[in-house]
Motif scaffolding. Structure first.
Motif, short mmCIF file in Angstrom:
data_model
loop_
_atom_site.label_atom_id
_atom_site.label_comp_id
_atom_site.label_asym_id
_atom_site.label_seq_id
_atom_site.Cartn_x
_atom_site.Cartn_y
_atom_site.Cartn_z
N PRO A 90 3.74 1.48 -4.49
CA PRO A 90 3.19 2.60 -5.26
C PRO A 90 4.08 3.83 -5.21
CG PRO A 90 1.54 1.74 -3.72
CD PRO A 90 2.81 1.02 -3.45
N ALA A 91 4.69 4.08 -4.04
CA ALA A 91 5.54 5.27 -3.90
C ALA A 91 6.74 5.16 -4.83
CB ALA A 91 6.00 5.44 -2.46
N ILE A 92 7.31 3.96 -4.91
CA ILE A 92 8.46 3.77 -5.81
C ILE A 92 8.01 3.93 -7.26
CG2 ILE A 92 10.15 2.10 -6.66
CD1 ILE A 92 10.29 0.93 -3.91
N LEU A 93 6.88 3.29 -7.60
CA LEU A 93 6.40 3.39 -8.99
C LEU A 93 6.14 4.85 -9.36
CD1 LEU A 93 3.94 0.38 -9.32
CD2 LEU A 93 6.24 0.62 -10.23
N ASN A 94 5.58 5.60 -8.45
CA ASN A 94 5.30 7.02 -8.75
C ASN A 94 6.57 7.79 -9.03
OD1 ASN A 94 2.51 7.25 -8.76
ND2 ASN A 94 2.41 7.29 -6.53
N VAL A 95 7.59 7.51 -8.23
CA VAL A 95 8.85 8.23 -8.44
C VAL A 95 9.48 7.81 -9.76
CG1 VAL A 95 11.20 8.33 -7.64
CG2 VAL A 95 9.37 8.82 -6.08
N LEU B 235 0.79 -1.23 0.00
CA LEU B 235 0.00 0.00 0.00
C LEU B 235 0.82 1.27 0.00
CD1 LEU B 235 -2.63 -1.66 2.01
CD2 LEU B 235 -3.26 -0.06 0.24
N ILE B 236 2.07 1.19 0.45
CA ILE B 236 2.83 2.44 0.50
C ILE B 236 4.11 2.36 -0.32
CG2 ILE B 236 4.05 4.05 2.00
CD1 ILE B 236 1.87 3.57 4.05
N VAL B 237 4.94 1.37 -0.03
CA VAL B 237 6.28 1.40 -0.63
C VAL B 237 6.24 1.21 -2.15
CG1 VAL B 237 8.53 0.32 -0.63
CG2 VAL B 237 7.34 0.64 1.51
#
Lengths: 478, 479
Positions: B278-283, B274-276
């Protein structure tokens, strides 16, 4: 002291035996590295584009050719929001604030293009930044490290042995806290070096004037935050009968503080203080422009009043006789009146934003996570106050630009001969290029005193808790 | 259901309802669900109110125009108003029409990108791109925090509930010393765990369905034809997504480690999904497909003719425009009357034509990003689920890109209406007001195939983790 370091050393050794802890620590170090790398790439990309485009726009303005100053004021120019070097550490609001604005006469435009609009809804899951790792993932590592710090000793019976050796609870607790602090420091060291190198390499061309002070404050802020979490975890372990209970308590608090509460508070603030829509906001401004702030002095009344005032002042019968072009004067007077209207409406709007954000600040008294989130954004220059400061600077620049154009028109052109006068590059060059410097960290922190108090308060509470719990505990029942 | 299963369920039920803490958790989640439904509703209601207010503004504007046809002209202002109402030379850039993207009934359940994009525009005949990029007012702090809507409860909170209920399925028996008692029973451990897992699956998914049904019924009648399929897929999605998390926790439990290990690993997975990730993909997507809106910003500049006092320049612009729109040519007084308004109308239209490519290019880049992230939906059921829910509620990115296309069509209608009158030198008559251009959002069907494929991916993920757990749990069980 020797005893404390002995305990700490033992604790570090046990922690390093845990494969899960090592794996998680490794992942966090990797993520920190990745976040810095990607943040840096993104910063470089955006910064290059923004500097280039800003330069292009500047050249367009300077080389727009000969034209009437008022047409030039409408031609206007653009300002793009610079990315600050520290924003690669904490993106803050950068993804959700507009990035460019068009400056022209008569109209205040709002910032356009929020970067989040270029993403699918996945962007709402958040972006990987060092701040995300430190604020959300680091506490989880701490929980894993520390939840069993006392319960393990208790369950395996070593606590009684330790007590019988004459070790006090205070020493034991502080030894453990020291150990976890040391482990985190080792994990964080390469990251600290990385961010120092990047900032030192970039800061000269940056919009932030006091990068060094901010970096120090960063270190302090996250130091306090991580210490709070370590101390809290150890304390919970101290108070829990089993490791499982300690873990559940810590995990639930973490989810509540870091995931649930921030969202709920912000959402509530939106329900309590409602924003107008852009259309209504603009319509209200247009309404006031047409009928005056008092609702009675329409544009024509205002113009007649101004004309009368000037004719009386110079003792003339008609505006043509004035020693300057009255159109320029009336244009500037209209501009200033519009500015007054805009300031009034923007003030009301900003007040709502402020009320909404104030609720978040108040909530931070109950949740140190929120304090850290707000302060971290502020130090990175990606917080609401820096953005408002930037907006104000841009608007001042616009006003200065329009004023110069109107004054030139008043001085150099003749009444009623709109097409008869053209200004040239000399006038365009009189308008300086826009450059932006954020307020200093200390100036910004004035807006964040609640958050600072909250951190100090929690620091005090946790120290007191540890002190009193330790005093009350009896080794026999421990 | 045989007797032993019934016994197992009966005892599980007893342990469940004797555990106050678990009951409390269910109640808390239920309340969070209700709050989320309320919050979503209040957000979308606010948007509905704005839409009403905006329509009222438009109504007032056009009533005033119409009234000017019947009023007696007394003051200068009244004459001005009538000019704006009847003379296309003024009207084309002053009359504003609203294009509105009405919220789907279920938008309140998954607000998606609806708070980020504009859902209404006021368009005049002026350059479309000058009007397209203004944002809606929003507090960026709130945009960043996101919405506590029902989709958030389903995607973020239910997995946590599942973890809290099931992480100790095997380990707690081991730790409490009841495991040997279970092991001497004639039924296998796997079957016992599966039955208990099934029990909690029914319980928790039942709660999720209950909250969803409350949401679906309070947001709109699910039996209406346009709501039926969305409602069914919502419910189906909830079941499949929960199944995935049950499968995952089953896999974790199947390693038969301690409760603490299970809890840590499960929360770690939750954090990862839920966090790591998606956060990586967004960056990655931000740096892999760098985008700069600076090119679009230039399109919003208010430019005009270089020398509007030179007749030749105006004539050239008008002629260039008429080459694109030959049907507007043919008036006797083409150049003589209203030359400057015509030149400006021609100028902004030509400008739009020239910059359309830039806008298309930009939107294509946004879509590229979307396509790239879409590839990772296999990997991440949470992002996938969120995407599916926003598709159902029509609050996803694609809906807004689609809306932009519809805006361009509508802008075309508006300019056609005014430009035919402007270039043919005809006034706007009172009866024309019953025939004004209106905005229609072309009926866009949800892409059901893509949506069900997305659900299929989650189901497949659920199957894989469940299967792995199923195999894993019997490894060395005889020990």
């Amino acid at each position: 002291m020797r005893l404390i370091s002995l305990i700490a050393w033992k604790e570090i050794k046990t922690a390093l035996r845990e494969k899960l802890v090592l794996a998680l620590g490794g992942i966090i170090v990797l993520l920190l590295g990745l976040s810095l790398f990607a943040g840096y790439l993104n910063y470089e990309q955006q910064q290059t584009i923004i500097t280039q485009t800003q330069e292009v726009k500047r050249q367009e303005w300077l080389n727009q050719g000969d034209k009437h100053p008022h047409i030039a004021a409408h031609y206007g120019t653009f300002v793009f929001k610079p990315k600050t070097v520290l924003s690669l550490f904490d993106f803050g609001l950068d993804t959700y604030t507009g990035t460019s604005v068009y400056l022209e006469a008569h109209h205040q435009h709002e910032f356009m293009f929020r970067p989040a609009q270029d993403h699918s809804s996945m962007i709402r899951f958040g972006e990987l930044s060092a701040a995300l790792v430190l604020q959300i993932l680091m506490p989880l590592l701490i929980i894993f490290l520390a939840f069993a710090s006392f319960t393990r000793e208790r369950e395996s019976g070593t606590l009684k042995l330790l007590m019988s050796q004459g070790v006090s609870f205070q020493t034991l607790t502080w030894g453990k806290i020291l150990a976890y602090g040391a482990i985190l420091a080792v994990f964080l060291f390469p990251f600290l070096m990385g961010i120092m190198l990047i900032s030192v390499g970039e800061f000269q061309q940056d919009a932030i004037p006091d990068v060094a002070i901010r970096l120090l404050l960063f270190a302090l802020l996250y130091g306090v935050y991580l210490f709070l979490f370590i101390a809290f975890s150890v304390w919970v372990s101290l108070c829990s009968s089993t490791g499982r209970n300690a873990l559940l308590t810590l995990l639930s608090s973490w989810i509540f503080l870091a995931i649930l509460m921030p969202k709920t508070v912000v959402n509530l603030s939106e329900n309590v203080y409602q924003l107008p829509s852009m259309r209504e906001f603009k319509a209200a401004i247009e309404e006031d422009k047409a009928n005056g702030l008092d609702g009675k002095s329409t544009r024509s009344i205002r113009m007649a009043r101004l004309e009368k005032e000037y004719l009386e002042k110079y003792g003339m019968d008609s505006v043509q006789q004035l020693p300057f072009n009255f159109e320029g004067v009336s244009m500037q007077a209209g501009e200033e009146y519009n500015n007054k209207i805009y300031d009034y409406h923007l003030g009301k709007l900003r007040k709502i934003f402020q009320q909404q954000n104030r609720l978040g600040s108040m909530a931070s008294l109950f949740n140190p996570f929120l304090s850290v989130q707000h302060l971290s954004m502020a130090l990175s220059g990606t917080d609401p106050h820096t953005f408002i400061h930037f907006e104000d600077e841009v608007e001042d620049y616009r006003r200065e630009l329009v004023r110069k154009m109107n004054n030139d028109m008043a001085e150099n052109s003749h009444y009623g001969e709109f097409y008869g006068y053209k200004a040239g590059s000399e006038l365009w060059a009189e308008v300086e290029d826009f450059s932006y410097q954020t307020p200093t960290a200390l100036a910004l922190l004035k807006h964040y005193w609640i958050e600072v108090i909250s951190l100090a308060f929690w620091l005090g509470i946790i120290l007191l808790l540890i002190f009193y719990t330790n005093r009350k505990l009896k080794p026999l029942y421990g | 259901m045989d007797r032993s299963t019934r016994t197992l369920i009966r005892y599980e039920w007893k342990t469940f309802y004797r555990n106050r803490f678990q009951l409390l958790m269910l109640a808390v989640i239920f309340l969070f669900g209700l709050y989320a439904i309320y919050y979503g509703k209040s957000e979308i209601n606010e948007q509905r109110q704005t839409i009403q207010a905006v329509k009222a503004l438009e109504h007032n504007e056009f009533s005033a125009y119409q009234a000017s046809f019947t009023e007696e002209m007394k003051t200068l202002e009244q004459e001005r108003a009538h000019d704006i109402a009847s003379r296309p030379a003024y009207a084309w850039y002053r009359h504003g029409y609203h294009a509105i993207l009405l919220p789907h009934d279920y938008a309140s359940l998954a607000i998606g990108q609806r708070d980020l994009f504009r859902y209404y525009y006021r368009l005049t005949g002026m350059s479309l791109h000058y009007q397209l990029f203004e944002n809606e007012l929003a507090n960026p702090v709130n945009l960043m925090a996101g919405n506590f809507d029902l989709s958030f409860v389903m995607v973020y909170l239910f997995p946590l509930l599942i973890i809290a209920f099931c992480y100790g399925l095997f380990s707690s028996d081991k730790e409490n010393g009841t495991l040997p008692l279970l092991q001497i029973q004639p039924i296998g451990i796997r079957r016992i765990i599966l039955t208990r897992l099934g029990f909690y699956f029914v319980l928790i998914t039942g709660l999720a369905l209950l909250i969803s049904l409350i949401g679906l019924f309070s947001a709109g009648n699910p039996f209406k034809p346009e709501n039926l399929l969305p409602a069914i897929s919502w419910l189906f999605g909830v079941v499949v997504y929960n199944a995935f998390w049950f499968g995952l926790i089953f896999l974790i439990v199947s390693f038969r480690k301690s409760s603490s290990f299970n809890a840590i690993t499960a929360v770690g997975c939750w954090l990862l999904i839920l966090i790591v990730v998606p956060a990586i993909l967004n960056v990655i997507v931000t740096t892999k497909y760098p985008m700069s809106s600076t090119s679009l910003a230039s399109l919003t500049r208010r430019t005009g003719l270089e020398n509007e006092d030179v007749e030749e320049e105006s004539r050239e612009v008008i002629m260039e425009f008429l080459a694109h729109k030959p049907e507007l040519a043919g008036s006797d007084s083409l150049i003589k009357s209203n030359m400057l308004p015509k030149a400006y109308a021609a100028f902004t239209t030509l400008k739009d034509m020239n910059s359309q490519q830039e806008v298309d290019h930009y939107n294509a880049q946004v879509l590229n990003r979307n396509v790239w992230t879409y590839r990772f939906h296999w990997l991440n059921p949470a992002v996938n689920m969120q995407h599916i829910l926003t598709q159902i509620a029509q609050t996803d990115l694609k809906t807004f890109l689609y809306f932009q296309d519809a805006l361009a069509d509508f802008h075309g209608k508006i300019t056609d209406f005014y430009f035919t009158r402007l270039f043919w030198d005809k006034p706007i008559l009172q009866e024309d007001y019953s025939n004004l251009p209106t905005f229609e959002m072309p009926k866009k069907e949800i892409q059901w195939a893509a949506l069900w494929l997305g659900l299929g991916k989650i189901a497949l993920g659920a199957g894989v983790v469940f299967f792995l757990g199923f195999i894993n749990i019997n490894k060395g069980i005889s020990r």
